[in-house]
Write an enzyme that holds these catalytic residues in place. Structure first.
Site, short mmCIF file in Angstrom:
data_model
loop_
_atom_site.label_atom_id
_atom_site.label_comp_id
_atom_site.label_asym_id
_atom_site.label_seq_id
_atom_site.Cartn_x
_atom_site.Cartn_y
_atom_site.Cartn_z
N GLN A 147 -18.24 -27.67 -12.41
CA GLN A 147 -17.59 -28.04 -13.86
C GLN A 147 -17.36 -26.89 -14.57
O GLN A 147 -18.27 -25.94 -14.58
CB GLN A 147 -19.10 -28.94 -14.36
CG GLN A 147 -19.30 -28.50 -15.91
CD GLN A 147 -19.00 -29.11 -16.90
OE1 GLN A 147 -18.59 -30.43 -16.47
NE2 GLN A 147 -18.70 -28.69 -17.99
N THR A 148 -16.58 -26.85 -15.64
CA THR A 148 -16.17 -25.72 -16.20
C THR A 148 -15.51 -26.47 -17.80
O THR A 148 -14.86 -27.23 -17.64
CB THR A 148 -15.56 -24.68 -15.68
OG1 THR A 148 -15.38 -23.61 -16.44
CG2 THR A 148 -14.01 -24.98 -15.32
N ARG A 149 -15.82 -25.45 -18.73
CA ARG A 149 -15.11 -25.60 -19.95
C ARG A 149 -14.69 -24.08 -20.42
O ARG A 149 -14.14 -24.21 -21.76
CB ARG A 149 -16.25 -26.17 -21.20
CG ARG A 149 -17.53 -25.39 -21.18
CD ARG A 149 -18.25 -26.05 -22.33
NE ARG A 149 -18.19 -25.16 -23.56
CZ ARG A 149 -18.96 -24.09 -23.91
NH1 ARG A 149 -19.94 -23.87 -22.96
NH2 ARG A 149 -18.93 -23.09 -24.49
N HIS A 198 -12.70 -16.58 -14.12
CA HIS A 198 -12.35 -15.21 -13.73
C HIS A 198 -12.91 -15.10 -12.38
O HIS A 198 -13.45 -15.98 -11.71
CB HIS A 198 -12.95 -14.41 -14.85
CG HIS A 198 -12.32 -14.61 -16.10
ND1 HIS A 198 -11.07 -14.29 -16.44
CD2 HIS A 198 -12.94 -14.81 -17.19
CE1 HIS A 198 -11.03 -14.64 -17.67
NE2 HIS A 198 -12.00 -14.83 -18.31
N HIS A 214 -16.43 -16.58 -11.33
CA HIS A 214 -16.36 -17.98 -11.15
C HIS A 214 -15.71 -18.14 -9.61
O HIS A 214 -16.28 -19.17 -9.09
CB HIS A 214 -15.58 -18.73 -12.08
CG HIS A 214 -15.94 -18.34 -13.65
ND1 HIS A 214 -15.33 -17.42 -14.45
CD2 HIS A 214 -17.20 -18.82 -14.26
CE1 HIS A 214 -16.05 -17.54 -15.51
NE2 HIS A 214 -17.01 -18.26 -15.39
N GLY A 253 -25.08 -23.80 -12.68
CA GLY A 253 -25.47 -22.36 -12.76
C GLY A 253 -26.39 -22.29 -13.85
O GLY A 253 -27.41 -23.21 -14.31
N ARG A 254 -26.52 -21.18 -14.65
CA ARG A 254 -27.29 -20.79 -15.52
C ARG A 254 -26.87 -21.50 -16.92
O ARG A 254 -25.65 -21.49 -16.99
CB ARG A 254 -27.27 -19.33 -15.73
CG ARG A 254 -28.38 -18.65 -16.39
CD ARG A 254 -28.13 -17.08 -16.75
NE ARG A 254 -29.31 -16.56 -17.26
CZ ARG A 254 -29.27 -16.47 -18.61
NH1 ARG A 254 -28.26 -17.07 -19.21
NH2 ARG A 254 -30.32 -16.05 -19.47
N HIS A 265 -26.42 -24.55 -17.81
CA HIS A 265 -25.49 -25.39 -17.85
C HIS A 265 -25.13 -26.40 -19.10
O HIS A 265 -26.29 -26.85 -19.73
CB HIS A 265 -25.74 -26.57 -16.64
CG HIS A 265 -24.77 -27.36 -16.44
ND1 HIS A 265 -23.79 -27.34 -15.13
CD2 HIS A 265 -24.39 -28.67 -16.96
CE1 HIS A 265 -23.02 -28.15 -15.15
NE2 HIS A 265 -23.36 -29.00 -16.02
#
Ligand code: PPS
Length: 575
Positions: A196-198, A202, A205, A290-291, A293
């Site tokens: 998941q990402t917003r 880089h 990641h 991750g950290r 979230h």
């Protein structure tokens, strides 16, 4: 409607009608009361209808809502951490009753779905905020949305899907849960890790996802959110172009990219559980957490809303019920001696770690500074530089304000010529008189009309600024509050340089080029600024100029020097 059982993902609740039934429903819906879906509701409904929110089959009725808010459970006992509700105005709620069908439409009037109204209720939104987000502090974007932007009445009921919400962008990358499940099955991907990402991705990641996939002996799905994210995030158009570059960095046929039209709530731990369920529905078997979230940042006391690993812990607690494996991940840092990335807890004491924070990254972009290759892929950085050009390439607005006859137009014209001589950006002059002729010809000089006039100038200037041009405005703009509004509109896209042309009234009146002061003194013109109408002096303008003893050229030069000092123009190559 179908309940699809597949090896991946469990039961999928799709709520769309077949083509013929959908046509019939469109005809019936002409008589139903109609609600225009908000941007948030459009995101939610897309995932309700395509099964992304399985097992939900509509917007929550009160009993489910209460169970979710207080215990993270639907009345059936199923785990569900996030209220999914249709919020409407009191006026609209007054026009419908239980058992009615409501047509839910997009802003263009396209019928998306029909809601069979089960109940209409007024929630305690502060209680909801405290339970779901652990706080009623509106520094939390989810809380702010709930308490300040959502409507006060909720309508619950089952949905019948008619038309999927329309998207014109990146259609080749938008895959429904069914499409993804079929794709995985066809490719023989039995284990799939979702990321998941917003944010733009880089090297850190890519390293993280690469390791996670390896650890789980699984394929990888990059599954970025393109619905609504945290205010201030990089727009999804730029991000998706970056993801497309990043995808090429993974070994061929190991990794897929699909866009998720989710409206995030930034709800930390609860949101992480929700994200895991959504990924399970999309056919994934593993989920990286991750950290911090879905972290909302800090509260109004400057403390973090959630602990860095709260989200990992909560999902871990419910992983059997969710039916997805959690892959918890520490923060990745670059280890100089090894010239590679490693999770922060695997770094030896004698090793040097390197990192660039999000804030530092944005600063470097803004200043046009170097982004080292160990941090970002050059293609991604180049893509982001197009979206966030350095100051020397950004648009800006120079906003002159001052009394009639103070010299605004003259300096504005001189400035325009000088900027055109420098080149590099298109320059538009929005002079007071010109605007009144072309944009505001029907307006007079009452406070309301002056405000409207300035807001129109602000709107045009903000569009010019957004598109990288220079807008030079030169109205009287006598009211502080209106100037502040315009500043806000423009600063969303670029710099706002307020120049107070502070030529004293006596001097303006002495010049009286248009003979208007004389007429105002004689009472022929009423409500003339400075005579019998107020001028509120800017308290903190970027520049203040008195033209009494300076030529227009000198005044324009002062603005040029200010712009250079601020970094928006460069005079270096001038002879
Ligand atoms: S405002 O207040 O910002 O909307 O005014 P603006 O659009 O700049 O228009 C100012 C020009 O209109 C002429 N004019 C008046 N000015 C002030 N008060 C009254 N009542 C008025 N009536 C006409 C005047 O020529 C202004 O032009 P400038 O260039 O400022 O001298």
């Amino acid at each position: 409607m179908t309940d699809l059982i597949q090896p991946h993902g469990g039961e999928l609740k799709e709520l769309y009608l077949g083509a013929e039934a959908a046509e019939a429903e469109k005809r019936n819906a002409a008589d139903y009361p109609s609600w225009d879906l908000t941007q948030r509701q459009l995101c939610d409904i897309e995932l309700l209808l395509n099964g992304g929110f399985s097992p939900l089959d509509g917007f929550m009725a009160q009993a489910d809502y209460q169970g979710v808010v207080d215990d993270m459970r639907l009345t059936s006992g199923t785990l569900w951490p996030m209220p999914i509700t249709l919020d409407v105005t009191e006026e609209f709620a007054g026009t419908i009753k239980q058992g009615d069908n409501v047509a839910l439409r997009d802003p263009e009037g396209v019928l998306i779905a029909v809601l069979d109204v089960e109940d209409i209720y007024t929630p305690d939104r502060t209680h909801e905020a405290k339970q779901v987000f652990g706080s009623d502090d509106t520094a939390h974007p989810g809380v702010d949305f709930l308490l300040n932007q959502s409507n006060p009445v909720y309508v619950g009921g089952r949905l019948t899907g008619v038309t999927p919400p329309v998207h014109y962008d990146f259609t080749h990358l938008r895959r429904t849960p069914r499409e993804l499940r079929e794709r995985f099955a066809k490719s023989g991907w039995r284990r799939v890790v979702a990321f998941q990402t917003r944010n733009p991705m880089h090297r850190a990641h890519v390293e993280l996802t690469f390791r996670a996939a390896k650890q789980a002996e699984a394929n990888l799905l990059i599954h970025p959110v393109v619905g609504m994210t945290k205010p201030g995030d990089v727009d999804h158009f730029s991000r998706v172009r970056c993801y497309e570059h990043v995808l090429k960095k993974y070994p061929e046929a190991t990794t897929d990219l699909s866009l998720l039209p989710l409206a995030m709530r930034m709800g930390g731990p609860r949101e992480a559980v929700w994200h895991a369920i959504i990924r399970k529905n999309h056919g994934c078997t593993h989920f990286i957490i991750g950290r911090d979230h879905a972290g909302p940042g800090q509260n109004s006391q400057g403390e973090d809303f959630y602990g860095p690993y709260d989200a990992q812990h909560l999902v871990e607690q419910y992983k059997d019920e969710v039916g997805i494996e959690v892959i918890p991940f520490q923060m990745m840092v670059y280890v100089k001696e090894r010239a590679e990335y490693a999770p922060v807890d695997e770094v030896e004491e004698n090793e040097t770690t390197m990192q660039i924070s999000g804030t530092e990254f944005r600063r470097r972009m803004r200043e046009g500074l170097d982004i080292p290759e160990w941090f970002g892929y050059p293609e991604v950085v180049a893509e982001l530089r197009k979206t966030f050009p350095p100051k020397a390439k950004q648009g800006f607005t120079v906003f002159f304000t001052g009394l009639s006859g103070s010299g605004k137009s003259t300096i504005a014209n001189a400035l325009m010529t000088k900027l055109m001589e420098l080149g590099g950006r298109p320059v538009t002059l929005l002079d007071g008189d010109l605007v009144r002729k072309h944009l505001s010809s029907e307006l007079g000089f009452s406070k309301e009309h002056r405000d409207l006039n300035i807001q129109r100038i602000g709107y045009v200037a903000s569009e010019i600024t957004k598109n990288g041009g220079v807008a030079i405005c030169a109205p009287i703009a006598p009211y502080e509050a209106t100037r502040a509004t315009v500043r806000g509109m423009i600063e969303e896209y670029g710099a706002f340089i307020e120049v107070h042309v502070a030529t004293p009234l006596e001097e303006c009146e002495r010049r009286d080029r248009k003979g208007l002061y004389a007429k105002a003194r004689q009472g022929i013109i009423k409500g003339f600024t400075g005579i019998d109408d107020p001028y509120e002096e800017p308290q903190d303008p970027e520049l203040r100029i008195d033209t009494t003893d300076s030529t227009p050229d000198e005044c324009a030069q002062q603005v040029i020097l200010k712009l250079e000092h601020m970094g928006y123009i460069s005079l270096q190559n001038q002879g």
